[in-house]
Motif scaffolding. Sequence first.
Motif, PDB file in Angstrom:
ATOM      1  N   PHE A 158      -8.115   2.593  -6.355  1.00  0.00           N
ATOM      2  CA  PHE A 158      -7.758   1.397  -5.592  1.00  0.00           C
ATOM      3  C   PHE A 158      -8.876   0.362  -5.664  1.00  0.00           C
ATOM      4  CE2 PHE A 158      -8.341  -1.090  -1.761  1.00  0.00           C
ATOM      5  CZ  PHE A 158      -7.160  -1.815  -1.750  1.00  0.00           C
ATOM      6  N   MET A 159     -10.115   0.793  -5.435  1.00  0.00           N
ATOM      7  CA  MET A 159     -11.241  -0.134  -5.444  1.00  0.00           C
ATOM      8  C   MET A 159     -11.362  -0.836  -6.804  1.00  0.00           C
ATOM      9  SD  MET A 159     -13.993   2.275  -3.374  1.00  0.00           S
ATOM     10  CE  MET A 159     -15.428   1.429  -4.010  1.00  0.00           C
ATOM     11  N   CYS A 160     -11.250  -0.061  -7.883  1.00  0.00           N
ATOM     12  CA  CYS A 160     -11.387  -0.633  -9.225  1.00  0.00           C
ATOM     13  C   CYS A 160     -10.260  -1.627  -9.530  1.00  0.00           C
ATOM     14  CB  CYS A 160     -11.437   0.465 -10.274  1.00  0.00           C
ATOM     15  SG  CYS A 160     -12.987   1.402 -10.247  1.00  0.00           S
ATOM     16  N   LYS A 161      -9.041  -1.272  -9.168  1.00  0.00           N
ATOM     17  CA  LYS A 161      -7.906  -2.186  -9.388  1.00  0.00           C
ATOM     18  C   LYS A 161      -8.056  -3.441  -8.545  1.00  0.00           C
ATOM     19  CE  LYS A 161      -4.295   1.017 -10.817  1.00  0.00           C
ATOM     20  NZ  LYS A 161      -3.107   1.759 -10.417  1.00  0.00           N
ATOM     21  N   ASP A 162      -8.371  -3.261  -7.282  1.00  0.00           N
ATOM     22  CA  ASP A 162      -8.481  -4.378  -6.351  1.00  0.00           C
ATOM     23  C   ASP A 162      -9.571  -5.367  -6.775  1.00  0.00           C
ATOM     24  OD1 ASP A 162      -7.579  -5.536  -3.769  1.00  0.00           O
ATOM     25  OD2 ASP A 162      -9.645  -5.112  -3.147  1.00  0.00           O
ATOM     26  N   ALA A 163     -10.687  -4.852  -7.293  1.00  0.00           N
ATOM     27  CA  ALA A 163     -11.817  -5.699  -7.690  1.00  0.00           C
ATOM     28  C   ALA A 163     -11.710  -6.170  -9.137  1.00  0.00           C
ATOM     29  CB  ALA A 163     -13.131  -4.948  -7.480  1.00  0.00           C
ATOM     30  N   GLY A 164     -10.713  -5.705  -9.862  1.00  0.00           N
ATOM     31  CA  GLY A 164     -10.547  -6.120 -11.246  1.00  0.00           C
ATOM     32  C   GLY A 164     -11.610  -5.579 -12.185  1.00  0.00           C
ATOM     33  N   VAL A 165     -12.048  -4.357 -11.934  1.00  0.00           N
ATOM     34  CA  VAL A 165     -13.079  -3.732 -12.767  1.00  0.00           C
ATOM     35  C   VAL A 165     -12.478  -3.324 -14.109  1.00  0.00           C
ATOM     36  CG1 VAL A 165     -14.582  -1.708 -12.985  1.00  0.00           C
ATOM     37  CG2 VAL A 165     -14.442  -2.928 -10.811  1.00  0.00           C
ATOM     38  N   SER A 166     -13.044  -3.839 -15.184  1.00  0.00           N
ATOM     39  CA  SER A 166     -12.598  -3.444 -16.525  1.00  0.00           C
ATOM     40  C   SER A 166     -13.706  -2.734 -17.289  1.00  0.00           C
ATOM     41  CB  SER A 166     -12.110  -4.662 -17.310  1.00  0.00           C
ATOM     42  OG  SER A 166     -13.141  -5.630 -17.402  1.00  0.00           O
ATOM     43  N   GLY A 199     -12.258   1.831   5.223  1.00  0.00           N
ATOM     44  CA  GLY A 199     -10.807   1.928   5.301  1.00  0.00           C
ATOM     45  C   GLY A 199     -10.338   2.686   6.527  1.00  0.00           C
ATOM     46  N   SER A 200     -11.218   2.855   7.512  1.00  0.00           N
ATOM     47  CA  SER A 200     -10.879   3.643   8.699  1.00  0.00           C
ATOM     48  C   SER A 200      -9.752   3.002   9.518  1.00  0.00           C
ATOM     49  CB  SER A 200     -12.111   3.853   9.575  1.00  0.00           C
ATOM     50  OG  SER A 200     -12.646   2.601   9.962  1.00  0.00           O
ATOM     51  N   THR A 201      -9.544   1.708   9.356  1.00  0.00           N
ATOM     52  CA  THR A 201      -8.466   1.040  10.088  1.00  0.00           C
ATOM     53  C   THR A 201      -7.264   0.768   9.184  1.00  0.00           C
ATOM     54  OG1 THR A 201      -9.395  -1.141   9.625  1.00  0.00           O
ATOM     55  CG2 THR A 201     -10.075  -0.070  11.671  1.00  0.00           C
ATOM     56  N   GLY A 202      -7.231   1.404   8.039  1.00  0.00           N
ATOM     57  CA  GLY A 202      -6.144   1.193   7.078  1.00  0.00           C
ATOM     58  C   GLY A 202      -6.700   1.148   5.662  1.00  0.00           C
ATOM     59  N   THR A 203      -6.284   0.165   4.902  1.00  0.00           N
ATOM     60  CA  THR A 203      -6.711   0.017   3.513  1.00  0.00           C
ATOM     61  C   THR A 203      -8.145  -0.485   3.438  1.00  0.00           C
ATOM     62  OG1 THR A 203      -4.438  -0.548   2.952  1.00  0.00           O
ATOM     63  CG2 THR A 203      -6.112  -1.104   1.333  1.00  0.00           C
TER      64      THR A 203
END
Length: 181
Positions: free
Chosen positions: A48-56, A111-115
């Motif tokens: 999730f972190m990699c997708k969300d931040a656009g890590v390539s 992410g303790s309160t969700g995503t």
Amino acid sequence: NYRIKPEMTVGVMIDRSELMVIYPLAVMKAGAAYMPLDFHFPADRLEFMCKDAGVSLILSEGTRVQDSIPGYNATVISSDVLDTLDSVKGTLSSTYSPKPENMFVILYTSGSTGTPKGVMLEHRNIVNFCHWYVDEFDVTADDRVVAYANFGFDAHMLDIYPALSVGASVYIIPSEMRMDL
């Protein structure tokens, strides 16, 4: 051949070693922001972190990235191949000079309160923090600082950057010592 561009996010997934200092500084020298990744985080969180931040691109060591993030497709450059890369065989000089508003690092909340949410810090943030820290704790080039915090969390920055900003030494303690109270 892979080029790091300004404002790009580069994942850094490493164990405790001198690479905790080398990789982030190399990413910043190229004008990009780094995102610390921890081998111990769950695979779905890392993905999730990699997708969300656009890590390539992920800088790492060995082949553990594929095991840790099996569902994510990124270019992985391992420390054991750095000497063979054409782009690092020559000069490493760069004409890039970061501006205060350029990204420095991307950190994710627990992410303790969700995503989990990505928080982008800029160069001005770390510069201001380093100035405060150095003044508050009177850090000088003669000091030796222990890097204790986990690289995957924001606290790793206070172990490293204020010391480096004044030329102090940073000692990265191994995991075994870190966990032995």
